[in-house]
Design an enzyme around this catalytic site. Structure first.
Site, mmCIF file in Angstrom:
data_model
loop_
_atom_site.group_PDB
_atom_site.id
_atom_site.type_symbol
_atom_site.label_atom_id
_atom_site.label_comp_id
_atom_site.label_asym_id
_atom_site.label_seq_id
_atom_site.Cartn_x
_atom_site.Cartn_y
_atom_site.Cartn_z
ATOM 1 N N GLY A 192 0.841 -1.199 0.000
ATOM 2 C CA GLY A 192 0.000 0.000 0.000
ATOM 3 C C GLY A 192 0.867 1.237 0.000
ATOM 4 C CB CYS A 227 5.407 -4.079 0.384
ATOM 5 S SG CYS A 227 6.305 -2.535 0.249
ATOM 6 C CE1 TYR A 228 0.782 0.968 5.399
ATOM 7 C CE2 TYR A 228 -0.826 -0.823 5.484
ATOM 8 C CZ TYR A 228 -0.397 0.430 5.883
ATOM 9 O OH TYR A 228 -1.143 1.145 6.790
ATOM 10 C CG HIS A 230 5.919 -5.725 -4.582
ATOM 11 N ND1 HIS A 230 4.650 -5.587 -4.077
ATOM 12 C CD2 HIS A 230 6.608 -4.634 -4.172
ATOM 13 C CE1 HIS A 230 4.559 -4.456 -3.404
ATOM 14 N NE2 HIS A 230 5.732 -3.861 -3.438
ATOM 15 C CD GLU A 287 2.904 -8.380 -5.508
ATOM 16 O OE1 GLU A 287 3.673 -9.155 -4.899
ATOM 17 O OE2 GLU A 287 2.644 -7.244 -5.104
ATOM 18 C CB SER A 312 -22.115 -6.120 -26.322
ATOM 19 O OG SER A 312 -20.940 -6.823 -25.953
ATOM 20 N N GLY A 313 -21.530 -8.522 -28.621
ATOM 21 C CA GLY A 313 -20.468 -8.905 -29.550
ATOM 22 C C GLY A 313 -19.140 -9.044 -28.823
ATOM 23 N N GLY A 314 -19.068 -8.503 -27.600
ATOM 24 C CA GLY A 314 -17.836 -8.591 -26.823
ATOM 25 C C GLY A 314 -17.718 -9.917 -26.081
ATOM 26 C CB VAL A 315 -14.804 -11.428 -24.289
ATOM 27 C CG1 VAL A 315 -14.453 -12.796 -23.755
ATOM 28 C CG2 VAL A 315 -13.834 -11.014 -25.345
ATOM 29 C CG ASP A 316 -16.562 -8.992 -20.516
ATOM 30 O OD1 ASP A 316 -15.620 -9.753 -20.787
ATOM 31 O OD2 ASP A 316 -16.419 -7.815 -20.149
ATOM 32 C CB SER A 317 -22.412 -9.834 -23.348
ATOM 33 O OG SER A 317 -21.912 -9.618 -24.648
ATOM 34 C CE LYS A 366 -12.283 -8.550 -21.606
ATOM 35 N NZ LYS A 366 -13.495 -7.716 -21.622
#
Ligand code: XMP
Length: 517
Positions: free
Chosen positions: A56, A83-84, A172, A174, A226-231, A373
């Site tokens: 943080g 870290c923090y 870190h 990660e 919508s044509g997008g990946v999520d929907s 995603k």
């Protein structure tokens, strides 16, 4: 979702918190990010197999800095402070944290002093590169703690409680700049927390499908595509669960990329066999946009028109529909701790053109609420969606309207669609599509002089944009090989009528944005 094992990540506002979560998920362990305001009772109820305290921007000794309950160390649950988070562990144990005289940012090397537990596989006396980003450090381990590693400027680069499975690292693990960071996280997850790698796309689909079946029973649902990946993935998941009791609605606002509508029809109607209703509302949208120049006004009109069209289509499906499927993702629902307020929240609502009225008579199904995603893409593959949909670049809800500067007309939409299609075709041909976060053409509101054959032209300018990014919040322009840019530019000026000039956008975000508007 009911998951057998889960890890808790407490977010103290680090830019890397989501990265920690993604690394944990990549190790096939389910985790959630929560703010530091969650109390001990909440944590007991949540019953994590382990707790990670993130980094943080504060110093633990700052007034008002977020803290942790000392009882955290007595829950019997393994803890890793980064870290923090490490400084908090030291502070809770009565140790000191001080501002370091030599601030350490960037690459550093730690020397391992005890290659056990968190540093299993790193023999004592060896060195390993890590990424540091801090102005504070722990000089001396508190009583009851031992040092596991040190660096040139950090006497305690990693430490461990002598009696409890509690660890802290100053660096870190990660980030990709800590090359063996994944091993360190794996040591924590599998060696210390006893995690099992059960978080997989296949398992996710199985669990979520069972849950949706149970929740929806014999009732009906609708989903806006919508044509997008999520929907697309949300719809395919719900379709797997309830079959023809799901109806999907695709509003063609006439501002789509070339061929997008037929791609959606092919994937969902022909291949999956889904009940897909396509509403061609392109004329209505163009009418609403006639003579509108201002980008915010364009967005507003598209948003309102979209809601009207979608709601009418939803009513047509039938009065007995009770559920609405939405492709909300995890980054949109994380209740993060933000020491400086969260600008991303306002940016997102502004982008949320597909947002519907809150008083719609539907219960929401958000099957992707827990996914990042990249996980959505994996689930899409698991469900057999075509790669062209699963890997597709993000596309704004208001579509090409934000990429046509100045008034939107049918003619200008057609010009942009043609240029954009050529651009993407060449990017795919060069094998670069997956290296780019987003690539698209923009039609500028200026014309410039050119020459064609013996004649002078006065025609449109197309700007090309291609960026790399992790999440769309910051971005860099993509360094195309010049011969590829040359091919693209030549094809566009030769093949798209009305365009005589092509420019490439070399701005990063910030200070620019990804879209031009
Ligand atoms: P900017 O232009 O703000 O865009 O750098 C960041 C990301 O958001 C996408 N974007 C949108 N997505 N509806 C969306 O669903 C919108 O209205 C919208 N506007 C921008 C943009 O394409 C980029 O990926």
């Amino acid at each position: 979702m009911k998951t057998a094992q889960r890890l808790l990540i407490v977010d103290f506002g680090s830019q890397y918190t989501q990265l920690i979560a993604r690394r944990v998920r990549e190790a096939h362990v389910y985790c959630e990010i929560h703010p530091p305001t969650r109390g001990l009772d909440w944590i007991r109820e949540f019953a994590p197999i382990g707790i990670v305290l993130s980094g943080g921007p504060n110093s633990v000794y700052d007034e008002g800095a977020p803290g942790a309950d000392p009882g955290l160390l007595d829950l019997g649950i393994p803890v890793l402070g980064i870290c923090y988070g490490m400084h908090l562990l030291a502070q809770l144990s009565g140790g000191g944290v001080r501002r370091s005289s030599e601030r350490e940012y960037g690459r550093a090397e730690i020397e391992v002093m005890a290659g056990r537990g968190l540093l299993e596989g790193f023999p004592a006396g060896t060195k390993t590169p890590v990424w540091m980003s801090h102005g504070d450090l722990v000089d001396v381990p508190p009583a009851g703690w031992r040092v596991l590693a040190r660096s040139a400027n950090t006497p305690v680069a990693a430490f461990q409680h002598t009696q409890k499975p509690i660890y802290g690292v100053q660096f870190h693990p990660e980030v990709a700049h800590t090359p063996r960071g994944a091993e360190i996280l794996h040591n924590f997850l599998f060696g210390i927390c006893g995690a099992k790698p059960t978080w997989t796309p296949g398992q996710f689909v199985q669990n979520v499908v069972a849950e949706i079946r149970e929740r929806v029973g014999g009732r009906r649902a609708i989903c806006g595509l919508s044509g997008g990946v999520d929907s697309a993935v949300a719809a395919a998941l719900v379709y797997r669960a309830i079959g023809e009791r799901l109806t999907s609605i695709f509003v063609d606002h006439g501002l789509l990329r070339a061929g997008e509508r037929s791609q959606v029809e092919r994937a969902f109607r022909s291949e999956l066999g889904m009940d897909l209703r396509v509403v061609d509302a392109s004329e209505l949208f163009l009418r609403k946009l006639a003579d509108v120049d201002d980008p915010e006004e364009k967005r507003r009109r598209i948003g309102h028109t979209f809601i009207d069209v979608f709601e009418a289509a939803a009513r047509d499906v039938g009065a007995d529909v009770e559920f609405l499927v939405q492709g909300t993702l995890y980054p949109d629902v994380i209740e993060s701790f933000s020491p400086r307020g969260s600008p991303s929240a306002t940016i997102k609502t502004h982008h949320n053109v597909g947002g519907l009225r809150p008083d719609l008579p539907f219960e929401l199904i958000e099957p992707l609420r827990e996914l990042f995603k990249d996980e959505v893409r994996q689930v899409g593959r698991e469900l057999g969606l075509p790669e062209e949909i699963v890997r597709r670049h993000p596309f704004p809800g208001p579509g090409l309207a934000v990429r046509i500067l100045g008034p939107v007309t049918a003619q200008r939409v057609a010009t942009l669609q043609a240029a954009d299609a050529l651009y993407l075709e060449e990017i795919r041909r060069a094998g670069l599509y997956d290296q780019i976060w987003q690539a698209f053409a923009v039609l500028l509101p200026v014309r410039s002089v050119g020459v064609m054959g013996d004649g002078r032209t006065y025609a449109n300018v197309v700007a090309l944009r291609a960026v790399t990014s992790l999440d769309g919040m910051t971005a860099d322009w993509f360094p195309f090989p010049h011969d590829i840019l040359a091919t693209i530019a030549t094809r566009i000026t030769n093949e798209v009528p009305g365009v005589n000039r092509v420019v490439y956008d070399v701005s990063s975000k910030p200070p620019a944005t990804i879209e031009w508007e």
